[in-house]
Write a protein that holds these residues in place. Structure first.
Motif, PDB file in Angstrom:
ATOM      1  N   SER A  81       4.999  10.812  18.790  1.00 35.56           N
ATOM      2  CA  SER A  81       4.064  11.212  17.740  1.00 35.56           C
ATOM      3  C   SER A  81       4.234  10.287  16.538  1.00 35.56           C
ATOM      4  CB  SER A  81       4.295  12.671  17.325  1.00 35.56           C
ATOM      5  OG  SER A  81       3.989  13.548  18.391  1.00 35.56           O
ATOM      6  N   THR A  82       3.233  10.260  15.667  1.00 38.41           N
ATOM      7  CA  THR A  82       3.239   9.370  14.508  1.00 38.41           C
ATOM      8  C   THR A  82       3.039  10.183  13.238  1.00 38.41           C
ATOM      9  OG1 THR A  82       2.302   7.569  15.817  1.00 38.41           O
ATOM     10  CG2 THR A  82       2.148   7.372  13.427  1.00 38.41           C
ATOM     11  N   VAL A  83       3.970  10.031  12.295  1.00 42.32           N
ATOM     12  CA  VAL A  83       3.911  10.717  11.002  1.00 42.32           C
ATOM     13  C   VAL A  83       3.844   9.656   9.916  1.00 42.32           C
ATOM     14  CG1 VAL A  83       5.015  12.394   9.469  1.00 42.32           C
ATOM     15  CG2 VAL A  83       5.298  12.588  11.952  1.00 42.32           C
ATOM     16  N   THR A  84       2.964   9.832   8.942  1.00 43.19           N
ATOM     17  CA  THR A  84       2.795   8.858   7.869  1.00 43.19           C
ATOM     18  C   THR A  84       2.860   9.545   6.508  1.00 43.19           C
ATOM     19  OG1 THR A  84       0.391   9.057   7.848  1.00 43.19           O
ATOM     20  CG2 THR A  84       1.338   7.404   9.331  1.00 43.19           C
ATOM     21  N   ALA A  85       3.034   8.734   5.462  1.00 35.85           N
ATOM     22  CA  ALA A  85       3.034   9.232   4.091  1.00 35.85           C
ATOM     23  C   ALA A  85       2.819   8.052   3.160  1.00 35.85           C
ATOM     24  CB  ALA A  85       4.354   9.932   3.765  1.00 35.85           C
ATOM     25  N   ALA A  86       2.476   8.353   1.923  1.00 31.77           N
ATOM     26  CA  ALA A  86       2.396   7.349   0.860  1.00 31.77           C
ATOM     27  C   ALA A  86       3.597   7.547  -0.057  1.00 31.77           C
ATOM     28  CB  ALA A  86       1.095   7.491   0.080  1.00 31.77           C
ATOM     29  N   ALA A  87       4.404   6.509  -0.195  1.00 30.26           N
ATOM     30  CA  ALA A  87       5.625   6.618  -1.000  1.00 30.26           C
ATOM     31  C   ALA A  87       5.295   6.733  -2.482  1.00 30.26           C
ATOM     32  CB  ALA A  87       6.516   5.396  -0.767  1.00 30.26           C
ATOM     33  N   ARG A  88       6.112   7.503  -3.182  1.00 33.90           N
ATOM     34  CA  ARG A  88       5.976   7.583  -4.625  1.00 33.90           C
ATOM     35  C   ARG A  88       6.278   6.233  -5.266  1.00 33.90           C
ATOM     36  NH1 ARG A  88       8.656  12.823  -4.004  1.00 33.90           N
ATOM     37  NH2 ARG A  88      10.651  11.843  -4.525  1.00 33.90           N
ATOM     38  N   ASP A 132       0.811  -1.220   0.000  1.00 35.04           N
ATOM     39  CA  ASP A 132       0.000   0.000   0.000  1.00 35.04           C
ATOM     40  C   ASP A 132       0.845   1.271   0.000  1.00 35.04           C
ATOM     41  OD1 ASP A 132       0.930   0.222   2.598  1.00 35.04           O
ATOM     42  OD2 ASP A 132      -0.991  -0.240   3.530  1.00 35.04           O
ATOM     43  N   ARG A 133       2.193   1.105  -0.035  1.00 37.19           N
ATOM     44  CA  ARG A 133       3.150   2.208  -0.128  1.00 37.19           C
ATOM     45  C   ARG A 133       3.174   3.084   1.127  1.00 37.19           C
ATOM     46  NH1 ARG A 133       6.298   0.483  -3.552  1.00 37.19           N
ATOM     47  NH2 ARG A 133       7.166   2.541  -3.946  1.00 37.19           N
ATOM     48  N   ARG A 134       2.647   2.589   2.240  1.00 36.84           N
ATOM     49  CA  ARG A 134       2.566   3.383   3.470  1.00 36.84           C
ATOM     50  C   ARG A 134       3.931   3.434   4.161  1.00 36.84           C
ATOM     51  NH1 ARG A 134      -1.028   4.941   7.789  1.00 36.84           N
ATOM     52  NH2 ARG A 134      -0.057   4.656   9.831  1.00 36.84           N
ATOM     53  N   ILE A 135       4.335   4.646   4.514  1.00 38.53           N
ATOM     54  CA  ILE A 135       5.526   4.876   5.338  1.00 38.53           C
ATOM     55  C   ILE A 135       5.053   5.413   6.680  1.00 38.53           C
ATOM     56  CG2 ILE A 135       7.785   5.987   5.482  1.00 38.53           C
ATOM     57  CD1 ILE A 135       7.376   6.827   2.521  1.00 38.53           C
ATOM     58  N   GLU A 136       5.681   4.947   7.752  1.00 42.89           N
ATOM     59  CA  GLU A 136       5.343   5.468   9.075  1.00 42.89           C
ATOM     60  C   GLU A 136       6.622   5.680   9.865  1.00 42.89           C
ATOM     61  OE1 GLU A 136       3.218   3.709  13.064  1.00 42.89           O
ATOM     62  OE2 GLU A 136       2.049   3.632  11.207  1.00 42.89           O
ATOM     63  N   THR A 137       6.663   6.777  10.615  1.00 39.19           N
ATOM     64  CA  THR A 137       7.751   7.037  11.545  1.00 39.19           C
ATOM     65  C   THR A 137       7.151   7.494  12.862  1.00 39.19           C
ATOM     66  OG1 THR A 137       9.817   8.272  11.913  1.00 39.19           O
ATOM     67  CG2 THR A 137       8.064   9.410  10.726  1.00 39.19           C
ATOM     68  N   ARG A 138       7.808   7.161  13.989  1.00 40.33           N
ATOM     69  CA  ARG A 138       7.236   7.474  15.294  1.00 40.33           C
ATOM     70  C   ARG A 138       8.327   8.090  16.180  1.00 40.33           C
ATOM     71  NH1 ARG A 138       5.253   4.301  18.577  1.00 40.33           N
ATOM     72  NH2 ARG A 138       3.186   5.197  18.896  1.00 40.33           N
ATOM     73  N   PRO A 139       8.662   9.355  15.954  1.00 43.00           N
ATOM     74  CA  PRO A 139       9.731   9.972  16.740  1.00 43.00           C
ATOM     75  C   PRO A 139       9.362  10.144  18.214  1.00 43.00           C
ATOM     76  CG  PRO A 139       8.614  11.611  15.389  1.00 43.00           C
ATOM     77  CD  PRO A 139       8.089  10.277  14.963  1.00 43.00           C
ATOM     78  N   ILE A 140      10.349   9.900  19.061  1.00 45.92           N
ATOM     79  CA  ILE A 140      10.243  10.101  20.509  1.00 45.92           C
ATOM     80  C   ILE A 140      10.960  11.389  20.874  1.00 45.92           C
ATOM     81  CG2 ILE A 140      11.077   9.265  22.750  1.00 45.92           C
ATOM     82  CD1 ILE A 140      10.633   6.421  21.758  1.00 45.92           C
ATOM     83  N   LYS A 141      10.280  12.254  21.591  1.00 41.58           N
ATOM     84  CA  LYS A 141      10.896  13.438  22.185  1.00 41.58           C
ATOM     85  C   LYS A 141      10.103  13.784  23.430  1.00 41.58           C
ATOM     86  CE  LYS A 141      14.615  14.611  20.381  1.00 41.58           C
ATOM     87  NZ  LYS A 141      15.702  14.253  21.300  1.00 41.58           N
TER      88      LYS A 141
END
Length: 429
Positions: A314-321, A237-246
């Motif tokens: 926090s959670t940041v997502t995107a759809a990869a090209r 599904d081309r989903r990218i997810e990152t979950r930075p801790i601060k």
């Protein structure tokens, strides 16, 4: 040329403890254990040994080879990604370590099953690889916590040096040079004769994290108890997810005080601002490989509680090209924003002014799964090991994000909280 492993055989077995199975393989070269806590972020653990190919000298472009599209483990060192900002620095660890595993065990903590995977150039070779992995299940070892494997872990610089570094970064922020930088302290030492890095993994067993790991290649080894996700990528599904801790607070044995510390973290304007800076940085990084308009901050400022700390995540997502692959993702986003700062390039220059090379710490350990999907952790709560004249030496670090209103003494105390679990695993309480 690396031969592609196009044939795959999978078998399913009843549940076994992945750490016990890993303990049966721990002294083998290439021994690997990706040990999750079985929670929502770490449903699966993986155990393997006997890679059929080891590389990395060719850099990330090697990951464009279709033969390395599954069953691959990699370790990308922090300094490799920071070097464009810092310039040449002494190399204390290979930039990139890669290994391909024809045989692997996958432990599903929710389904309580173990999948045996064998890969090969043909069906017969895949079946032989599956046979090898199946045999590992019969070699599980009893889990007996060893004594502390080291007597001491010495700070590489006095506490005052860290206090001075934090004060300098705060001054640079006030001067408009940057907004945030993650500054770390380092400790090092040697294991007792006969002690092994896997002893540290065993002693961390009661404090399992979502991205725990042990990896041994030759005279190098890594033990990580990281709670932080760097990237996941689903090529379907081309989903990218990152979950930075601060944002961090210590745990407390009194439940009321513990809850109050978590609530304090959730409400902290300083920590929320620090977290939001990195969210924006990661959104910018992901935009380099994402379809326009798809980058989103799905969740902000969630509390995650671990055995020794509460974290703000926090959670940041995107759809990869289209045509985006693992090498593209890592090149666009590495090193992780949560352990560099903002702006990232300038933060890495400031970090280099105060720290020697980091090596694998705050780099990433990643796994490329059967479908080409990526899971990559941030190597915090991590110790690296190197065998020198028959004895293992170790190095570990802990850092804190420095912002405009950081108090040097409080940031120093935060590093002590973050190193606590590894300190107890290495030298005892």
């Amino acid at each position: 040329m690396i031969p592609p492993l196009e044939s795959v055989e999978t078998r399913v077995h009843p549940w076994r403890d992945p750490l016990a199975v890993a303990a049966g393989l721990d002294r083998r070269d290439g021994a690997l254990a990706l040990l999750s806590d079985g929670g929502p972020l770490g449903r699966r653990s993986f155990v393997a040994a006997d890679p059929d190919w080891i590389g990395g000298e060719g850099g990330l472009d090697q990951l464009r080879d279709p033969a390395l599209s599954a069953g691959v483990i990699g370790l990308y060192a922090y300094d490799a990604g920071a070097r464009p900002a810092t310039g040449p620095r002494p190399a204390i660890w290979p930039d990139l370590m890669l290994a391909r595993y024809p045989a692997m065990l996958t432990f599903d903590h929710q389904a309580r099953t173990v999948s045996v995977t064998g890969r090969g150039v043909d069906a017969a070779a895949a079946a032989q690889a599956a046979d090898r992995a199946e045999a590992w299940l019969t070699q599980a070892a009893d889990l007996v916590p060893p004594p502390p494997p080291a007597a001491a872990m010495a700070p590489e610089a006095p506490p005052q040096a860290y206090l001075d570094a934090v004060a300098d970064v705060v001054a640079r922020i006030a001067a408009g040079e940057l907004f945030q930088a993650n500054i770390a302290r380092a400790w090092s030492g040697g294991l007792h004769p006969g002690a092994d890095p896997f002893d540290v993994m065993l002693r961390l067993a009661g404090r399992a994290a979502a991205y725990g790991a042990f990896w041994r290649l030759g005279d190098r080894a890594l033990v990580s108890n990281s709670p932080e996700l760097f990237l996941t990528f689903d090529p379907v599904d081309r989903r990218i997810e990152t979950r930075p801790i601060k944002g961090t607070r210590p745990r407390h044995p009194d439940p009321a005080r513990d809850a109050a510390l978590a609530a304090e973290l959730r409400a902290s304007a300083k920590d929320r601002a620090e977290n939001l800076m990195i969210v924006d940085l990661m959104r910018n990084d992901l935009s380099r490989v994402a379809e326009p308009g798809t980058v989103a901050a799905e969740r902000l400022f969630e509390i995650e509680s671990h055995p020794t700390v509460h974290h703000l995540v926090s959670t940041v997502t995107a759809a990869a090209r289209a045509q985006t692959g693992v090498a593209d993702l890592l090149a666009a986003t590495f090193p992780p924003g949560s352990i560099t700062g903002a702006p990232k390039h300038q933060a890495m220059k400031v970090i280099a002014a105060h720290e020697p090379p980091r090596g694998p710490w705050c780099g990433s350990l990643f796994h490329i799964a059967d479908n080409g999907g990526l899971t990559a952790s941030v190597l915090i709560r991590t110790a690296s090991f190197e065998r020198v004249e028959g004895r293992w030496r170790f190095r570990t670090l802990a850092g804190a994000g420095i912002v405009a209103d950081s108090d040097p003494a409080s940031e120093l105390a935060e590093t002590e909280v973050k190193i606590l679990a590894l300190r107890e695993a290495l030298i005892g309480a």
